[in-house]
Design a protein around this motif. Structure first.
Motif, short mmCIF file in Angstrom:
data_model
loop_
_atom_site.label_atom_id
_atom_site.label_comp_id
_atom_site.label_asym_id
_atom_site.label_seq_id
_atom_site.Cartn_x
_atom_site.Cartn_y
_atom_site.Cartn_z
N SER A 131 0.53 -1.41 0.14
CA SER A 131 -0.07 0.09 0.41
C SER A 131 0.83 1.45 0.05
O SER A 131 2.50 1.26 0.39
CB SER A 131 -0.82 -0.18 1.78
N ASN A 132 0.47 2.75 -0.36
CA ASN A 132 1.25 3.45 -0.11
C ASN A 132 0.37 4.65 0.69
O ASN A 132 -1.49 4.87 0.57
CB ASN A 132 0.85 3.98 -1.85
N PHE A 133 0.87 5.22 1.23
CA PHE A 133 0.25 6.36 2.36
C PHE A 133 0.92 7.59 1.90
O PHE A 133 1.73 7.72 2.03
CB PHE A 133 -0.37 5.97 3.35
N THR A 134 -0.28 8.41 1.82
CA THR A 134 0.66 9.80 1.48
C THR A 134 1.01 10.74 2.33
O THR A 134 1.64 11.95 2.78
CB THR A 134 -0.92 10.91 0.68
N VAL A 136 0.46 10.03 7.53
CA VAL A 136 0.27 9.17 8.98
C VAL A 136 -0.96 9.02 8.86
O VAL A 136 -1.70 8.34 9.40
CB VAL A 136 1.60 9.64 9.70
N GLU A 137 -1.05 10.59 8.79
CA GLU A 137 -3.06 10.27 9.34
C GLU A 137 -4.11 8.87 7.97
O GLU A 137 -4.77 9.22 8.52
CB GLU A 137 -3.74 12.08 9.37
N ALA A 138 -3.75 9.86 6.94
CA ALA A 138 -4.26 8.55 6.10
C ALA A 138 -4.24 6.67 5.99
O ALA A 138 -5.11 6.64 5.67
CB ALA A 138 -3.36 8.71 4.52
N LEU A 139 -3.46 6.99 6.90
CA LEU A 139 -2.62 5.53 7.09
C LEU A 139 -3.46 4.99 8.78
O LEU A 139 -3.83 4.36 8.16
CB LEU A 139 -1.39 5.26 7.38
N ARG A 140 -3.47 5.86 9.79
CA ARG A 140 -4.29 6.40 10.55
C ARG A 140 -6.35 5.61 10.04
O ARG A 140 -6.09 4.70 10.65
CB ARG A 140 -4.09 7.37 11.95
N GLN A 141 -6.44 6.41 9.33
CA GLN A 141 -7.45 6.37 9.10
C GLN A 141 -7.82 5.38 7.48
O GLN A 141 -9.12 4.64 8.29
CB GLN A 141 -8.14 7.99 7.60
N ARG A 142 -7.17 4.46 7.53
CA ARG A 142 -7.33 3.47 6.61
C ARG A 142 -6.88 2.33 7.90
O ARG A 142 -7.80 1.20 7.33
CB ARG A 142 -6.25 2.57 5.46
N LEU A 143 -6.33 2.60 8.86
CA LEU A 143 -6.59 1.31 10.11
C LEU A 143 -7.24 1.70 10.07
O LEU A 143 -8.44 0.03 10.62
CB LEU A 143 -4.93 1.69 10.85
N MET A 144 -8.00 2.38 11.07
CA MET A 144 -9.79 2.41 11.40
C MET A 144 -10.92 1.93 11.06
O MET A 144 -11.65 1.33 11.88
CB MET A 144 -9.86 3.37 12.51
N ASP A 145 -10.99 2.65 9.57
CA ASP A 145 -11.81 1.71 8.47
C ASP A 145 -11.87 0.06 8.35
O ASP A 145 -12.60 -0.45 8.47
CB ASP A 145 -11.83 2.69 6.92
N PHE A 146 -10.56 -0.05 8.40
CA PHE A 146 -10.02 -1.66 8.27
C PHE A 146 -10.70 -2.21 9.05
O PHE A 146 -11.46 -2.91 9.49
CB PHE A 146 -8.87 -1.81 7.89
N ILE A 147 -10.15 -1.60 10.49
CA ILE A 147 -10.77 -2.53 11.86
C ILE A 147 -12.12 -2.29 11.86
O ILE A 147 -13.16 -3.10 12.26
CB ILE A 147 -9.79 -1.78 13.32
N ASP A 148 -12.70 -0.97 11.86
CA ASP A 148 -13.84 -0.96 11.70
C ASP A 148 -14.94 -2.35 10.80
O ASP A 148 -15.88 -2.93 11.26
CB ASP A 148 -14.67 0.32 11.29
N TYR A 149 -14.11 -1.99 9.76
CA TYR A 149 -14.55 -3.65 8.19
C TYR A 149 -14.98 -4.60 9.47
O TYR A 149 -15.85 -5.48 9.06
CB TYR A 149 -13.89 -3.52 6.84
#
Length: 169
Positions: A131-134, A136-149
């Motif tokens: 994956s590619n993240f622009t 740290v916040e984008a990575l954090r959001q992606r992690l939180m979205d995945f955890i919710d999913y």
């Protein structure tokens, strides 16, 4: 740094903590948030041998959570005496069977015994790897979205299939 708790009965990730560090204070705050979900329950928290998992702050917090008032000589001090003296005395207190909030320390080099480690490998494969993240916040959001999913659609207890039979060649 992702600090996560894995509920082995439901297969869900509880109270994930994402931050820039993984200090004793970070782990303690994660424990506080996790225990607050079910404050009156008994807890068995399986952790590895990372030194943040048996800090003085953690011992003092468990004492407060369990309404234990110890004499000063029994509590002692870091590097001096008592429960707080060193890593081994703090681990012994935190892992005592009579604790309502009890920590179970897996042996070194046995991460496969800790189910959150299996879950971390899912997170790496599904979110981080290739994956590619622009930011740290984008990575954090992606992690939180995945955890919710994950919690909504994929969470289930892990079933170990290893039978204990040695591998043969």
């Amino acid at each position: 740094c992702l600090i996560a708790s894995f509920h082995v009965v439901t297969g869900e990730s509880l109270a994930p903590t994402i931050g820039p560090t993984r200090t004793e204070d970070d782990f303690l705050e994660h424990c506080k948030r996790t225990i607050a979900l079910y404050p009156d329950s008994k807890w068995r928290i399986v952790v590895d041998q990372l030194n943040t998992h048996w800090s003085v702050g953690l011992v003092l917090w468990v004492l407060a959570m369990e309404n234990l008032a110890l004499p000063k000589d029994e509590l002692g001090g870091k590097g001096k005496s008592g429960i707080l003296k060193n890593q081994e005395t703090r681990k012994a207190f935190l892992s005592a069977p009579e604790r309502r909030i009890r920590f179970i320390y897996v042996p070194k080099h046995s991460s496969w015994l800790n189910q959150v480690e299996i879950w971390f490998s899912v997170v790496v494969r599904r979110v981080i790897q290739r994956s590619n993240f622009t930011s740290v916040e984008a990575l954090r959001q992606r992690l939180m979205d995945f955890i919710d999913y994950f919690n909504r659609t994929m969470a289930k207890p892990y079933r170990w299939t290893f039978t204990g039979q040695p591998l043969t060649m």
